[in-house]
Motif scaffolding. Structure first.
Motif, PDB file in Angstrom:
ATOM      1  N   TRP A  90       0.817  -1.275   0.070  1.00 47.73           N
ATOM      2  CA  TRP A  90      -0.139  -0.040   0.059  1.00 47.73           C
ATOM      3  C   TRP A  90       0.801   1.312   0.042  1.00 47.73           C
ATOM      4  O   TRP A  90       0.458   2.436  -0.552  1.00 47.73           O
ATOM      5  CB  TRP A  90      -0.939  -0.039   1.098  1.00 47.73           C
ATOM      6  CG  TRP A  90      -2.120   1.047   1.043  1.00 47.73           C
ATOM      7  CD1 TRP A  90      -2.423   1.925   1.943  1.00 47.73           C
ATOM      8  CD2 TRP A  90      -3.324   0.675   0.209  1.00 47.73           C
ATOM      9  NE1 TRP A  90      -3.675   2.419   1.735  1.00 47.73           N
ATOM     10  CE2 TRP A  90      -4.121   1.732   0.545  1.00 47.73           C
ATOM     11  CE3 TRP A  90      -3.658  -0.195  -0.728  1.00 47.73           C
ATOM     12  CZ2 TRP A  90      -5.357   1.983  -0.193  1.00 47.73           C
ATOM     13  CZ3 TRP A  90      -4.720  -0.091  -1.510  1.00 47.73           C
ATOM     14  CH2 TRP A  90      -5.605   1.149  -0.945  1.00 47.73           C
ATOM     15  N   THR A 135      -7.800 -11.304  -8.151  1.00 49.24           N
ATOM     16  CA  THR A 135      -7.834 -11.158  -6.767  1.00 49.24           C
ATOM     17  C   THR A 135      -6.592 -10.239  -6.613  1.00 49.24           C
ATOM     18  O   THR A 135      -5.533 -10.208  -7.153  1.00 49.24           O
ATOM     19  CB  THR A 135      -7.636 -12.431  -5.877  1.00 49.24           C
ATOM     20  OG1 THR A 135      -8.820 -13.143  -6.121  1.00 49.24           O
ATOM     21  CG2 THR A 135      -7.992 -11.880  -4.397  1.00 49.24           C
ATOM     22  N   LEU A 136      -7.076  -8.924  -5.776  1.00 53.28           N
ATOM     23  CA  LEU A 136      -5.990  -8.026  -5.210  1.00 53.28           C
ATOM     24  C   LEU A 136      -5.582  -8.287  -3.749  1.00 53.28           C
ATOM     25  O   LEU A 136      -6.610  -8.579  -3.059  1.00 53.28           O
ATOM     26  CB  LEU A 136      -6.397  -6.810  -5.659  1.00 53.28           C
ATOM     27  CG  LEU A 136      -5.662  -5.482  -4.717  1.00 53.28           C
ATOM     28  CD1 LEU A 136      -4.307  -5.411  -5.604  1.00 53.28           C
ATOM     29  CD2 LEU A 136      -6.498  -4.290  -5.018  1.00 53.28           C
ATOM     30  N   HIS A 137      -4.549  -8.547  -3.292  1.00 52.22           N
ATOM     31  CA  HIS A 137      -3.971  -8.580  -1.904  1.00 52.22           C
ATOM     32  C   HIS A 137      -3.259  -7.243  -1.746  1.00 52.22           C
ATOM     33  O   HIS A 137      -2.115  -7.104  -2.240  1.00 52.22           O
ATOM     34  CB  HIS A 137      -3.384  -9.735  -1.622  1.00 52.22           C
ATOM     35  CG  HIS A 137      -4.135 -10.834  -1.374  1.00 52.22           C
ATOM     36  ND1 HIS A 137      -3.334 -12.089  -0.940  1.00 52.22           N
ATOM     37  CD2 HIS A 137      -5.422 -11.251  -1.761  1.00 52.22           C
ATOM     38  CE1 HIS A 137      -4.593 -12.904  -0.754  1.00 52.22           C
ATOM     39  NE2 HIS A 137      -5.701 -12.417  -1.439  1.00 52.22           N
ATOM     40  N   ALA A 138      -3.608  -6.476  -0.976  1.00 52.82           N
ATOM     41  CA  ALA A 138      -2.780  -5.117  -0.637  1.00 52.82           C
ATOM     42  C   ALA A 138      -2.646  -5.357   0.915  1.00 52.82           C
ATOM     43  O   ALA A 138      -3.233  -5.487   1.796  1.00 52.82           O
ATOM     44  CB  ALA A 138      -3.623  -3.757  -1.042  1.00 52.82           C
ATOM     45  N   ASN A 139      -1.315  -4.841   1.399  1.00 49.07           N
ATOM     46  CA  ASN A 139      -0.893  -4.796   2.638  1.00 49.07           C
ATOM     47  C   ASN A 139      -0.278  -3.673   3.054  1.00 49.07           C
ATOM     48  O   ASN A 139       0.223  -3.019   2.138  1.00 49.07           O
ATOM     49  CB  ASN A 139      -0.177  -6.128   3.067  1.00 49.07           C
ATOM     50  CG  ASN A 139      -0.882  -7.163   3.103  1.00 49.07           C
ATOM     51  OD1 ASN A 139      -1.382  -7.699   4.016  1.00 49.07           O
ATOM     52  ND2 ASN A 139      -0.680  -8.060   2.004  1.00 49.07           N
ATOM     53  N   LEU A 140      -0.363  -3.148   4.187  1.00 46.69           N
ATOM     54  CA  LEU A 140       0.184  -1.924   4.683  1.00 46.69           C
ATOM     55  C   LEU A 140       1.776  -2.008   4.656  1.00 46.69           C
ATOM     56  O   LEU A 140       2.237  -3.167   4.930  1.00 46.69           O
ATOM     57  CB  LEU A 140       0.012  -1.641   6.179  1.00 46.69           C
ATOM     58  CG  LEU A 140      -0.182  -0.198   6.382  1.00 46.69           C
ATOM     59  CD1 LEU A 140      -1.149   0.888   5.654  1.00 46.69           C
ATOM     60  CD2 LEU A 140      -0.485  -0.042   7.932  1.00 46.69           C
ATOM     61  N   PHE A 169       2.723 -14.240   5.528  1.00 43.84           N
ATOM     62  CA  PHE A 169       1.406 -15.048   5.260  1.00 43.84           C
ATOM     63  C   PHE A 169       0.919 -14.965   3.751  1.00 43.84           C
ATOM     64  O   PHE A 169       0.286 -15.745   3.448  1.00 43.84           O
ATOM     65  CB  PHE A 169       0.296 -14.738   6.165  1.00 43.84           C
ATOM     66  CG  PHE A 169      -0.308 -13.116   6.212  1.00 43.84           C
ATOM     67  CD1 PHE A 169       0.079 -12.609   7.161  1.00 43.84           C
ATOM     68  CD2 PHE A 169      -1.136 -12.870   5.020  1.00 43.84           C
ATOM     69  CE1 PHE A 169      -0.531 -11.134   7.297  1.00 43.84           C
ATOM     70  CE2 PHE A 169      -1.433 -11.442   5.065  1.00 43.84           C
ATOM     71  CZ  PHE A 169      -1.216 -10.378   6.192  1.00 43.84           C
ATOM     72  N   GLU A 170       1.437 -13.807   3.149  1.00 44.63           N
ATOM     73  CA  GLU A 170       1.284 -13.790   1.640  1.00 44.63           C
ATOM     74  C   GLU A 170       1.746 -14.780   0.884  1.00 44.63           C
ATOM     75  O   GLU A 170       1.328 -15.335  -0.215  1.00 44.63           O
ATOM     76  CB  GLU A 170       1.654 -12.449   1.187  1.00 44.63           C
ATOM     77  CG  GLU A 170       0.746 -11.358   1.543  1.00 44.63           C
ATOM     78  CD  GLU A 170      -0.739 -11.492   0.947  1.00 44.63           C
ATOM     79  OE1 GLU A 170      -1.080 -12.259   0.165  1.00 44.63           O
ATOM     80  OE2 GLU A 170      -1.470 -10.392   1.517  1.00 44.63           O
ATOM     81  N   VAL A 203       2.026 -18.085   1.898  1.00 50.33           N
ATOM     82  CA  VAL A 203       0.873 -19.266   2.040  1.00 50.33           C
ATOM     83  C   VAL A 203      -0.129 -19.045   1.161  1.00 50.33           C
ATOM     84  O   VAL A 203      -0.620 -19.816   0.359  1.00 50.33           O
ATOM     85  CB  VAL A 203       0.756 -19.321   3.546  1.00 50.33           C
ATOM     86  CG1 VAL A 203      -0.533 -20.520   3.704  1.00 50.33           C
ATOM     87  CG2 VAL A 203       1.784 -19.504   4.676  1.00 50.33           C
ATOM     88  N   ASP A 204      -0.559 -17.565   1.143  1.00 47.08           N
ATOM     89  CA  ASP A 204      -1.700 -17.441   0.160  1.00 47.08           C
ATOM     90  C   ASP A 204      -1.341 -17.472  -1.226  1.00 47.08           C
ATOM     91  O   ASP A 204      -2.258 -18.100  -1.963  1.00 47.08           O
ATOM     92  CB  ASP A 204      -2.199 -15.692   0.407  1.00 47.08           C
ATOM     93  CG  ASP A 204      -2.915 -15.420   1.654  1.00 47.08           C
ATOM     94  OD1 ASP A 204      -3.055 -16.487   2.545  1.00 47.08           O
ATOM     95  OD2 ASP A 204      -3.591 -14.459   1.809  1.00 47.08           O
ATOM     96  N   ARG A 232      -1.741 -21.327  -1.952  1.00 47.77           N
ATOM     97  CA  ARG A 232      -3.256 -21.712  -1.879  1.00 47.77           C
ATOM     98  C   ARG A 232      -3.572 -21.278  -3.255  1.00 47.77           C
ATOM     99  O   ARG A 232      -4.359 -21.933  -3.940  1.00 47.77           O
ATOM    100  CB  ARG A 232      -3.846 -20.841  -0.896  1.00 47.77           C
ATOM    101  CG  ARG A 232      -3.602 -21.689   0.553  1.00 47.77           C
ATOM    102  CD  ARG A 232      -4.648 -21.306   1.590  1.00 47.77           C
ATOM    103  NE  ARG A 232      -6.096 -21.339   1.152  1.00 47.77           N
ATOM    104  CZ  ARG A 232      -7.043 -20.403   1.115  1.00 47.77           C
ATOM    105  NH1 ARG A 232      -6.556 -19.155   1.342  1.00 47.77           N
ATOM    106  NH2 ARG A 232      -8.166 -20.543   0.441  1.00 47.77           N
ATOM    107  N   ARG A 242      -5.154 -23.989  -6.117  1.00 43.59           N
ATOM    108  CA  ARG A 242      -6.276 -23.875  -6.648  1.00 43.59           C
ATOM    109  C   ARG A 242      -6.301 -24.137  -8.140  1.00 43.59           C
ATOM    110  O   ARG A 242      -7.179 -24.778  -8.664  1.00 43.59           O
ATOM    111  CB  ARG A 242      -7.136 -22.610  -6.447  1.00 43.59           C
ATOM    112  CG  ARG A 242      -7.657 -22.706  -4.973  1.00 43.59           C
ATOM    113  CD  ARG A 242      -8.864 -21.441  -4.868  1.00 43.59           C
ATOM    114  NE  ARG A 242      -8.141 -20.045  -5.200  1.00 43.59           N
ATOM    115  CZ  ARG A 242      -7.656 -19.361  -4.303  1.00 43.59           C
ATOM    116  NH1 ARG A 242      -7.612 -19.715  -2.949  1.00 43.59           N
ATOM    117  NH2 ARG A 242      -7.540 -18.075  -4.544  1.00 43.59           N
TER     118      ARG A 242
END
Lengths: 243, 243
Positions: free
Chosen positions: A192, A215-220, A229-230, A232-233, A236, A240
């Protein structure tokens, strides 16, 4: 493809260095027997494929049951330096640190990264051909990391079934336009407060992808602050689509 | 807290209906013995707590080893209707479908949802008190779903240790201002093409939260299109912070 060394690591992963013509690379494969999917793990910004964070990510991913391959881009890692690219890279760093206008950064970026992407595509396709000929590596194929290269590869390479991109505030013009041609499932990872990747441009790029499942993953935090943990994400996500 | 019925479900989860004064609610608890964390699962838009998607989510979450509690908000589910609220809700729906200006929608929203949040906070705190007195439910406490209520609850209720919010394009003015007071770990779930939640406002809200650890997950599609894997991601998020 010529293997030059191999090492069995603590986590059971087999790490093999190779050369493919003039391209140096590393292949990580899990201990498990049966055929495994393949992940192409690239990296930009002139990083060597042996950079510690990248290697840790590759090993973690391999231990989850994937073959992972990485190669040095031209001018990076074990490959001969190009004076012009080194100079452009230094100038890009200076302009970013100085907070130069986006247009000026775009211009340097275009002259440096545009040709890097062009040259990297055939090398990665050759690597893909070679790795898929090895026993026990059957695909499907995922791609992760360097956004600009991944856009071009996903647009031209039908064997790529899922992509994970990182950052993406700056990508060459050609890849911004090609983004709509990326139609495979996509995970887009964004920091971010990434000082080197304007947030709005990264969001615009996410919007532009043609994928129906994205899918968007945003982290500070800044560029290097991606939480663990991203990892692991990401596993995953590929699980899939590739398993 | 007075239990009015109980049922053991296929997945081993115990589902108990209760009343707490005039508040009707449902408590789901897992089969496992030892003490479990608690998740407050709210829902807005006048949905009843027995709505099928909400119940499915509550049961899934309980089966992962949490107590989950839900109550009907005033005027919703099993509680007496308020003619004024019903009218405001109908007017809000009409204005959204007609694509009325954001200012007009804000005004109706404010008059409907502002008081709903105000009234819901003491009810949820009373529920929290009552549930934490039950044997085997010890906390820590998480909160999930209705963004506006969650902002207020997280701002005033120190027992809440992690929050998962959904959508958030429209929240009352008071909660937009309180967002910076939310400092616990936060997972913010956004549907990229949510017709009823302007994307930029949801992104601005994510930006405003005071939490040092906050993550945004955005997926393609409309309000009801959240992919199933986000259920697992939500469980992993709460697992990191409540277990």
């Amino acid at each position: 493809m010529h293997f030059t060394s191999e090492q069995r690591l603590d986590d059971g992963v087999l790490e093999r260095e190779f050369t493919l013509g003039e391209i140096p690379g590393t292949l990580w494969t899990p201990e498990s027997a049966g055929p495994v999917p393949l992940i192409l793990m690239s990296h930009n910004n002139g990083l060597p494929r042996r950079e510690a964070r990248l290697v840790a990510r590759a090993r973690y991913t391999a231990a989850q049951g994937y073959a992972v391959v990485s190669i040095d881009a031209a001018g990076c890692g074990d490959r001969p330096r190009s004076a012009a690219a080194e100079q452009a890279r230094a100038e890009l760093g200076r302009a970013m640190r100085a907070g130069d206008p986006v247009d000026r950064i775009d211009e340097i970026f275009e002259s440096l990264v545009g040709p890097l992407v062009e040259n990297a595509v055939p090398e990665w396709r050759a690597t893909l051909d070679a790795v898929l000929e090895l026993p026990g590596i059957e695909g499907p194929v995922g791609y992760t990391s360097w956004t600009a290269l991944g856009i071009r590869l996903a647009a031209v390479e039908p064997r790529i079934a899922a992509v994970g991109f990182f950052a993406g505030g700056y990508v060459p013009r050609a890849q911004r336009e090609e983004a709509r041609q990326v139609t495979v499932p996509l995970l887009f990872l964004l920091q971010w407060d990434d000082e080197g990747n304007p947030r709005q441009r990264a969001l615009d790029l996410f919007d532009a992808f043609g994928s129906k499942e994205k899918t968007l993953h945003a982290n500070l935090g800044g560029h290097l602050g991606t939480p663990r943990f991203e990892l692991v994400d990401g596993d995953r996500f590929f699980g899939r689509h590739l398993k």
